[in-house]
Enzyme design. Sequence first.
Site, PDB file in Angstrom:
ATOM      1  CD  GLU A 142     -25.181  -3.288  -0.745  1.00  0.00           C
ATOM      2  OE1 GLU A 142     -24.042  -3.764  -0.531  1.00  0.00           O
ATOM      3  OE2 GLU A 142     -25.853  -2.735   0.143  1.00  0.00           O
ATOM      4  CB  CYS A 164      -5.233  -2.745   3.154  1.00  0.00           C
ATOM      5  SG  CYS A 164      -5.086  -0.970   2.948  1.00  0.00           S
ATOM      6  CB  CYS A 178     -22.754   2.049   2.867  1.00  0.00           C
ATOM      7  SG  CYS A 178     -21.819   1.860   1.332  1.00  0.00           S
TER       8      CYS A 178
END
Length: 161
Positions: A74, A66, A106
Amino acid sequence: MNQVNGEVVHNTESRHTSQETVTRLIRQSQEAKKQAYCPYSNFRVGAALLTLDNCVFTGCNVENACYNLGVCAERNAISKAVSEGYRTFKAIAIASDMNDQFISPCGGCRQFMREFGSNWDVFLSKPNGSCLKMTVEELLPVSFGPEDLSIKKVFDIPNES
Ligand code: THU
């Protein structure tokens, strides 16, 4: 730079980490990368987080069938540290397999780091061990953080009961 009660506050220098410690932290992030579970992206990431009292917590990315449940390296390292009682950090090193580019965290991970302060170091590395040093503040300027929740608002939210 942080805004507190409408005033601009400049952070002092982030805590110094020796070159030797940085080199070791990058190696530890590269070791952590070997545990990456990333059958969907095949993009391995490792992280090594240094606490104020010099403990190191590592993490790798863990993906899921999923897709949206996947967790970044991180965030895994930070969650491990916090769940063991550590909340003050000096630095985090991040490793990937990209030769030509420093791995860049990110947006979600930047916010996750920022929860524990803006004035600590993030070492974006390449497989050859070279790195780019940035602070959380540089990666996420003009951020929203825990302090903002208690700042005075223009009105009180009426009690629902
Ligand atoms: N990923 C991380 O673990 N850290 C980063 O800094 C960037 C991206 C992971 C998430 C996902 O498992 C894979 O890399 C591809 O996006």
